[in-house]
Design an enzyme around this catalytic site. Structure first.
Site, PDB file in Angstrom:
ATOM      1  N   ASP A 108      19.777   5.687 -26.067  1.00 53.94           N
ATOM      2  CA  ASP A 108      19.901   7.106 -26.431  1.00 53.94           C
ATOM      3  C   ASP A 108      19.668   7.947 -25.180  1.00 53.94           C
ATOM      4  OD1 ASP A 108      17.127   6.243 -26.555  1.00 53.94           O
ATOM      5  OD2 ASP A 108      16.634   8.187 -27.427  1.00 53.94           O
ATOM      6  N   GLU A 179      14.210   6.479 -27.973  1.00 54.05           N
ATOM      7  CA  GLU A 179      13.185   6.663 -26.938  1.00 54.05           C
ATOM      8  C   GLU A 179      12.991   8.124 -26.586  1.00 54.05           C
ATOM      9  OE1 GLU A 179      11.268   6.950 -23.004  1.00 54.05           O
ATOM     10  OE2 GLU A 179      13.262   7.663 -23.550  1.00 54.05           O
TER      11      GLU A 179
END
Length: 485
Positions: A108, A179
């Protein structure tokens, strides 16, 4: 164990393959960068899901066993419920004679828009010559944080398979898609898998940070923690013409409290805050002396005119191994353009302390509360004071004399021709601490991004050099780890 000559012949074969397949590796990165896998904005969650599926396919193509573990959903502050992206657990090789290395990465990214100040489209990988003509930079969101390093690791593994070489180590992968939004659900999964998936893991490697310099490689062995505080004063909005000059204004109380926290040299004024900071050892002091750190380059990278300290050693010590306090903002105060002559009712000051190893979060909280209550009581204000600590993340520290670090140091020397700087990170890396605490395994951070990579910023990039040499570094590291066993 291989002889040095057969080992170097093998490295040469691997490095030649990586050089010959640069364009393939860059094409893969272009594909991944094109996915707008922003985990922060709800409407892009489906893109994160798509990115997780791409990563799973890539590992399956390598021959890895892939398990996408469902983590359920989470609720946003506005009540909207969103599915959490699954966490990818991958496994390749089960030779009991080989050590097992687990790699953590995330796919991400932080939000990015061209109109935020990017020179190129953030989701179109664009190669541009650097200031030095020999350096070609690959621009795009996620190139360094963290799609580039994840792909470099996979490319290194793929090289052994393509050359039909025996795998030097067993590989495990933990790849997540949350994250940038706080790794929701990851810690619980690690705890659940600790006795199974992680039972045969020897080492854990994370490549999700940067070198200290633009040119010299680094190994990271520690990061600071972070304790965030809210200080709340007051209750009801009043007119400054009617009440100004006859009441205790909450914002004045709050500014006095915030002003008491740190002095103009950066020294934290909370009594006892430095008491548990470990004394600097001679071995560590020598590490700081040998680190390559260009003050001018660092000033340019962060765009400031002057640092609080004038020497390399003082700056690095205060960035890594001493606590710091930063004030982030005031909620409730008027901040729109123009003037509004109101006395704000309730104001909340927000600050954080980056704490270092040996500092206990509960002790830090008590020291902060005691200090603020002491300052507040001297003001004889009838306003209400409320101090809270909504977030507390502990620091992380590894042993840089560990075998894992020795193997990485040798691999860096092989690929880059010089040993690394041993550095700590001034920011907070919860995932390193999380893996170390839950699994009790050796954890190392092995970055391949240079200091000027601009992660989280406009024009994020990885140089072609760092991406390709980083792939070689990971391959050389696999060979060095296998020699330890």
């Amino acid at each position: 164990v291989m002889s040095p000559s057969s080992s170097s012949a093998l490295e040469m074969e691997i490095f030649q393959y990586i050089d010959a397949h640069q364009s393939d590796f860059i094409k893969d990165l272009k594909e991944w960068v094109a996915v707008e896998s922003d985990s922060i904005q709800p409407h892009l969650r489906k893109e994160v899901m798509h990115m997780m599926a791409l990563a799973a396919d890539r590992l399956a193509t390598l021959g890895a066993t892939v398990n996408l573990v469902n983590l359920g959903s989470h609720q946003l502050p506005d009540g909207q419920v969103l599915p959490l992206p699954p966490v990818l657990l991958g496994e390749l090789g089960k030779d009991p004679q080989n050590p097992t290395v687990c790699f953590y990465g995330h796919v991400d990214v932080q939000p990015a828009k061209k109109e935020d100040g990017w020179d190129t489209d953030p989701y179109t990988l664009t190669e541009i010559n650097g200031v030095h003509l020999l350096i070609r930079n690959l621009y795009g969101r996620g190139t360094t944080d963290n799609k580039g390093p994840v792909l470099a690791w996979i490319n290194a593994v793929e090289t052994f398979r393509a050359l039909k070489l025996a795998m030097p180590v067993n590989f495990k992968f933990v790849i997540e898609g949350m994250e940038e939004a706080g790794s929701l659900g990851l810690e619980k999964l690690l705890e659940e898998e600790n006795q199974s998936f992680f039972s045969d893991v020897d080492y854990i490697v994370i490549s999700d940070n940067l070198w200290l310099s633009n040119k010299k490689p680094a190994l990271t062995y520690g990061s600071r923690g972070n304790a965030c505080f809210f200080v709340e004063c007051g209750s009801k909005d009043l007119h400054s013409g009617t009440f100004g000059g006859i009441i205790h204004e909450p914002l004045l109380d709050l500014i006095a409290l915030l002003d008491s926290l740190v002095d103009s040299t950066g020294h934290i004024q909370i009594p006892g805050i430095y008491d548990s900071v470990a004394a600097l050892t001679e071995e560590e002091r020598k590490l700081y002396e040998s680190i390559e750190f260009d003050l001018e380059e660092h000033r340019n990278n962060c765009g400031v005119k002057k640092f609080l300290y004038g020497t390399k050693e003082e700056i690095l010590l205060h960035l890594w191994r001493y606590p710091s306090l930063s004030i982030h903002g005031i909620e409730g105060a008027f901040h729109e353009p123009g003037i509004k002559t109101v006395i704000p009712a309730k104001v909340i000051g927000k600050f954080s302390i980056r704490q270092v190893p040996n500092m206990d979060l509960s002790v830090v909280k008590k020291q902060v509360v005691d200090h603020l209550e002491g300052v507040f009581s001297k003001r004889n204000s009838p306003n209400k004071l409320k101090v809270s600590m909504p977030l507390g993340v502990k620091p992380w520290l590894a042993d840089f004399n560990d075998l894992l670090y020795k193997a990485a140091r040798r691999a860096i020397k092989t690929v880059f021709g010089e040993g690394p700087d041993f550095i700590r990170d001034g920011s907070t890396i919860p995932v390193a601490r999380m893996f170390q605490t839950v699994t009790q395994k050796s954890v190392m951070m092995l970055p391949i991004g240079a200091a000027d990579a601009g992660e989280h910023s406009q024009n994020e990039k990885i140089s072609r050099h760092n991406y390709i040499e980083g792939t070689k570094l990971f391959a050389a590291f696999f060979l060095e780890i296998s020699k330890l066993h």
